[in-house]
Scaffold this motif. Structure first.
Motif, mmCIF file in Angstrom:
data_model
loop_
_atom_site.group_PDB
_atom_site.id
_atom_site.type_symbol
_atom_site.label_atom_id
_atom_site.label_comp_id
_atom_site.label_asym_id
_atom_site.label_seq_id
_atom_site.Cartn_x
_atom_site.Cartn_y
_atom_site.Cartn_z
ATOM 1 N N PHE A 25 -15.900 109.296 -35.953
ATOM 2 C CA PHE A 25 -14.904 110.305 -36.294
ATOM 3 C C PHE A 25 -15.296 111.737 -35.968
ATOM 4 N N LEU A 26 -16.511 111.956 -35.429
ATOM 5 C CA LEU A 26 -16.931 113.315 -35.111
ATOM 6 C C LEU A 26 -17.185 113.479 -33.621
ATOM 7 N N ASN A 27 -16.645 114.559 -33.041
ATOM 8 C CA ASN A 27 -16.902 114.867 -31.636
ATOM 9 C C ASN A 27 -18.322 115.396 -31.451
ATOM 10 N N ASP A 28 -18.792 116.172 -32.427
ATOM 11 C CA ASP A 28 -20.129 116.766 -32.325
ATOM 12 C C ASP A 28 -20.609 117.129 -33.718
ATOM 13 N N TYR A 29 -21.895 117.519 -33.793
ATOM 14 C CA TYR A 29 -22.475 117.908 -35.070
ATOM 15 C C TYR A 29 -22.750 119.416 -35.117
ATOM 16 N N GLU A 30 -22.025 120.148 -34.276
ATOM 17 C CA GLU A 30 -22.102 121.601 -34.290
ATOM 18 C C GLU A 30 -20.866 122.172 -34.975
ATOM 19 N N ASN A 31 -19.708 121.774 -34.458
ATOM 20 C CA ASN A 31 -18.438 122.227 -35.041
ATOM 21 C C ASN A 31 -17.817 121.180 -35.955
ATOM 22 N N TYR A 32 -18.358 119.962 -35.924
ATOM 23 C CA TYR A 32 -17.875 118.862 -36.768
ATOM 24 C C TYR A 32 -16.370 118.624 -36.596
ATOM 25 N N GLU A 33 -15.893 118.797 -35.381
ATOM 26 C CA GLU A 33 -14.461 118.613 -35.159
ATOM 27 C C GLU A 33 -14.127 117.124 -35.255
ATOM 28 N N PRO A 34 -13.215 116.760 -36.163
ATOM 29 C CA PRO A 34 -12.964 115.330 -36.410
ATOM 30 C C PRO A 34 -11.975 114.716 -35.425
ATOM 31 N N ILE A 35 -12.015 113.406 -35.341
ATOM 32 C CA ILE A 35 -11.076 112.653 -34.511
ATOM 33 C C ILE A 35 -10.195 111.823 -35.439
ATOM 34 N N TYR A 36 -8.897 112.135 -35.450
ATOM 35 C CA TYR A 36 -7.931 111.342 -36.206
ATOM 36 C C TYR A 36 -7.167 110.451 -35.222
ATOM 37 N N GLU A 37 -6.921 109.229 -35.619
ATOM 38 C CA GLU A 37 -6.175 108.315 -34.761
ATOM 39 C C GLU A 37 -5.087 107.631 -35.574
ATOM 40 N N TYR A 38 -4.103 107.099 -34.863
ATOM 41 C CA TYR A 38 -2.994 106.420 -35.536
ATOM 42 C C TYR A 38 -3.498 105.230 -36.347
ATOM 43 N N ILE A 39 -2.914 105.031 -37.500
ATOM 44 C CA ILE A 39 -3.071 103.765 -38.208
ATOM 45 C C ILE A 39 -2.226 102.760 -37.436
ATOM 46 N N GLU A 40 -2.840 101.693 -37.008
ATOM 47 C CA GLU A 40 -2.268 100.805 -35.996
ATOM 48 C C GLU A 40 -0.834 100.374 -36.298
ATOM 49 N N ASN A 41 -0.579 99.963 -37.538
ATOM 50 C CA ASN A 41 0.747 99.412 -37.827
ATOM 51 C C ASN A 41 1.822 100.483 -38.053
ATOM 52 N N LYS A 42 1.451 101.785 -37.884
ATOM 53 C CA LYS A 42 2.436 102.855 -38.071
ATOM 54 C C LYS A 42 2.768 103.592 -36.769
ATOM 55 N N LYS A 43 2.007 103.316 -35.742
ATOM 56 C CA LYS A 43 2.148 104.058 -34.482
ATOM 57 C C LYS A 43 3.556 103.926 -33.906
ATOM 58 N N PHE A 44 4.071 102.713 -33.870
ATOM 59 C CA PHE A 44 5.377 102.457 -33.257
ATOM 60 C C PHE A 44 6.484 103.184 -34.019
ATOM 61 N N SER A 45 6.465 103.083 -35.357
ATOM 62 C CA SER A 45 7.537 103.698 -36.152
ATOM 63 C C SER A 45 7.486 105.223 -36.075
ATOM 64 N N ILE A 46 6.290 105.806 -36.054
ATOM 65 C CA ILE A 46 6.166 107.263 -35.962
ATOM 66 C C ILE A 46 6.670 107.751 -34.606
ATOM 67 N N ASN A 47 6.349 107.030 -33.557
ATOM 68 C CA ASN A 47 6.827 107.426 -32.225
ATOM 69 C C ASN A 47 8.354 107.366 -32.136
ATOM 70 N N LYS A 48 8.956 106.411 -32.844
ATOM 71 C CA LYS A 48 10.429 106.344 -32.877
ATOM 72 C C LYS A 48 11.008 107.568 -33.579
ATOM 73 N N ILE A 49 10.349 107.987 -34.668
ATOM 74 C CA ILE A 49 10.809 109.184 -35.385
ATOM 75 C C ILE A 49 10.679 110.412 -34.480
ATOM 76 N N ILE A 50 9.541 110.507 -33.819
ATOM 77 C CA ILE A 50 9.312 111.644 -32.913
ATOM 78 C C ILE A 50 10.390 111.693 -31.843
ATOM 79 N N ASP A 51 10.765 110.533 -31.344
ATOM 80 C CA ASP A 51 11.772 110.450 -30.287
ATOM 81 C C ASP A 51 13.108 111.052 -30.744
ATOM 82 N N ASP A 52 13.383 110.937 -32.060
ATOM 83 C CA ASP A 52 14.647 111.457 -32.592
ATOM 84 C C ASP A 52 14.532 112.921 -33.032
ATOM 85 N N CYS A 53 13.351 113.522 -32.813
ATOM 86 C CA CYS A 53 13.149 114.915 -33.223
ATOM 87 C C CYS A 53 13.338 115.895 -32.064
#
Length: 656
Positions: free
Chosen positions: A39-67
């Motif tokens: 979850f970390l790109n580096d240990y200098e800035n500690y910038e985190p990596i967030y990723e889709y929860i697998e079973n929600k990706k499809f539904s969120i993309n559908k919502i985005i499509d309607d936005c």
């Protein structure tokens, strides 16, 4: 509002918000992104990596499509976690939508929705520091879990072990109390009994007890004294002290107080109490239930005055948010609209289809909301000194002078804590100075030192709150987590549920103390870190002000360079996903996948290539191909991975 889309968290609120706003409403169903395993790109800035929860990706993309090209109002819950969900959605649609605003709905009523919409502001003008605080909390907690949990899984030889920045200090408080009890019980001097004389008296055929404060070290001594008194048949009331005492109604509930009252009156656990409040909030019956404020809005106070201002019991009261509150704009938990008590059973319960437990929770919040605007009850306390042969025996009586808030509801009872030591000295009799009383008999009262008491489930949250551990959004999670790890158990003693540290819980804390990780067990460190999160929200400190000191406590150990023998277990969701894939593809899930997230992740990657896509995914891929006049990839109907990649690629391309 035809071109407006409102984004919320809970699907249970969609229908009401759509009805009151006239907009299209979508629910994210909580968080839709989580920290990646790496979850970390580096240990200098500690910038985190967030990723889709697998079973929600499809539904969120559908919502985005309607936005696209629409006015978006993000109205996720009005707390730090809700803001984080909203920020992540904002980040996805800010370049697609016509406009994006932030609104907060503190009650799901027509007035509450309209007020939230009227006060909506451009999302980029919202307090974006809240996301920085969320980021600090989520990354910090993950660091602690990934570095310390495997360490103690190995040391204690138990896979069901976890260490947490907040749960571990909570456990330590429980363990400390268990050790205090054990130490008390092992001290033989604490088992030694002493004795007092108790006399049974009567007036007008009503009996009561009085007690003498002198301590006798053995039974022979006290029996001799009692025998010397037996010839005396009457006692004299030689002193009466009277004083009036005012009893205030309870202040409007903040989260911890609501949870404690729900446990005390109905035996609801913190988790159950919050689930019930969530349902009541979604139905528009109460205001937002995760709050550290005791204040009520001027509008609500005025509504109560309009409805009940002529009642004899009414008294207008204003409450401050409280020194513990981090959100001055938030209110206490209260009912969202004023009505008569009888309406609950006659109307509201039927219209909203409330369960029996929901009715109990709503009545608790209703009575608290109204009684917060009621007069004090007044009692007169009588303390009696009663003379028998120059020995002073004491008794007390309480007489209700004015019911005040206690007289508002027939069914209302304000249960007070009973002191076991002095309950025998209480009487309802009103005695007068120089009055003579009949002596019926004497008794020997054993006096023994009281062991420290275990924390009750009903008051443990206030202990956490006083120690600065956690926030309203997390109080309900502590005990379930500790129970799940077998660190504690709950024992029922009469009406109370007591929290008991198990040998495993004690062993876990002792191991952390022995291995120079005492810092993670202290409430002082956790409270300090919670305060830093609050300062980040205010913009006074930054993300790294939280992460670096926390990581320093763990010697800046990198996840990737940890001892190779240390295996990080997969999350429960990852494991469940892997098990589902194994079942749908016919592949065997390796035993090591249950212990090592890397093996679990590798299996998921392999199995996804063999899992067929859903019919909806196939149809979406075909629709994309047709509308863009492009070829479908080979094996898109048999490989979920190929189909998903095709969909994601072209949805992102369209979003640009």
């Amino acid at each position: 509002m035809n071109n407006t889309v409102i984004i919320i968290e809970s699907p249970n609120k969609v229908e009401k918000i759509a009805k009151y706003s006239g907009a299209k409403v979508y629910a994210t169903v909580g968080h839709f992104k989580a920290l990646a395993n790496n979850f970390l790109n580096d240990y200098e800035n500690y910038e985190p990596i967030y990723e889709y929860i697998e079973n929600k990706k499809f539904s969120i993309n559908k919502i985005i499509d309607d936005c696209k090209n629409k006015d978006i109002i993000i109205a996720t819950d009005p707390d730090r976690e809700g803001f984080a969900i909203g920020y992540m959605f904002y980040d996805l649609v800010k370049n697609l939508a016509k406009s994006v605003k932030r609104a907060e709905f503190h009650e799901i009523t027509e007035a509450g929705i309209q007020k939230g919409l009227q006060n909506a502001i451009p999302f980029k003008s919202a307090n974006l520091n809240e996301f920085e605080a969320f980021k600090a909390r989520s990354v910090g907690d993950k660091l602690v879990g990934f570095i310390l949990s495997p360490k103690y899984i190995n040391k204690l030889g138990d896979k069901n072990i976890s260490v947490g920045r907040v749960q571990t200090p909570a456990l330590n408080i429980i363990v400390k109390r268990e050790k205090e009890i054990e130490e008390f019980n092992n001290n033989n001097t604490n088992k030694k009994l002493s004795y007092k004389i108790k006399v049974k008296l009567s007036k007008d055929n009503q009996e009561f007890y009085a007690i003498n404060d002198n301590i006798y070290e053995n039974k022979e001594e006290i029996e001799a004294k009692i025998n010397s008194l037996r010839e005396i048949k009457q006692a004299l009331v030689y002193k009466v002290d009277e004083k009036d005492t005012q009893i205030k109604p309870k202040e409007p509930f903040r989260t911890s107080q609501y949870q404690e009252e729900a446990n005390k009156k109905f035996g609801f656990s913190s988790e159950v109490a919050m689930n019930l409040a969530q349902k009541l909030f979604e139905k528009g019956l109460i205001t937002y239930h995760r709050t550290d404020s005791n204040s009520l809005s001027k509008e609500f106070i005025d509504e109560i005055q309009t409805k009940f201002g002529t009642q004899e019991w009414y008294e207008k009261r204003e409450y401050q948010a409280g020194k513990q509150s981090q959100a001055q704009a938030h209110e206490a938990i209260r009912i969202s609209h004023i009505h008569n008590y009888t309406d609950i059973d006659d109307k509201i319960a039927k219209e909203e289809k409330l369960s029996d437990d929901e009715i109990k929770a709503y009545k608790l919040i209703y009575t608290n909301s109204l009684l917060s605007q009621a007069k004090n009850a007044i009692n007169k306390i009588y303390n009696y000194d009663i003379d028998i042969d120059a020995l002073s025996f004491k008794a007390k009586a309480t007489k209700e002078i004015y019911k005040g808030f206690k007289g508002v509801f027939d069914s209302f009872t304000d249960e007070e804590e009973t002191n076991e030591e002095d309950k025998d000295e209480k009487t309802t009799l009103i005695l007068n100075k120089d009055e003579k009383l009949n002596i019926i008999d004497y008794e020997i009262s054993e006096v023994k030192k009281q062991a420290p008491k275990r924390y009750k489930e009903s008051n443990f949250i206030s202990i956490l709150e006083k120690n600065g551990i956690g926030r309203p959004s997390t109080f309900a999670t502590f005990l379930p987590r500790l129970l799940k790890r077998d660190f504690i158990k709950i024992e029922t003693k009469g009406k109370n549920q007591e929290i008991v540290a198990t040998p495993k819980g004690i062993r876990a804390i002792e191991s952390m103390m022995d291995n120079q990780d005492e810092w993670i067990t202290t409430s002082e460190f956790t409270a300090h870190m919670e305060n830093i999160l609050d300062e980040i929200s205010k913009g006074k400190l930054g993300y790294l002000d939280f992460i670096k000191p926390l990581h320093e406590k763990m010697e800046f150990k990198h996840i990737s360079t940890m001892d190779n023998q240390t295996k990080i277990p997969p999350s429960q969701k990852s494991l469940e996903y892997a098990q589902n894939l194994a079942q749908s593809t016919g592949l065997e899930l390796p035993k090591e996948a249950y212990e090592d997230y890397k093996i679990c992740t590798a299996f998921i990657d392999k199995a996804k290539k063999l899992k067929p896509p859903t019919q909806k995914q196939i149809e979406l891929a075909q629709k994309i191909a047709q509308s863009n006049n492009i070829e479908l990839p080979k094996n898109y109907q048999t490989s979920m991975e190929i189909c998903s990649k095709f969909i994601d690629k072209h949805i992102k391309k369209n979003n640009k």
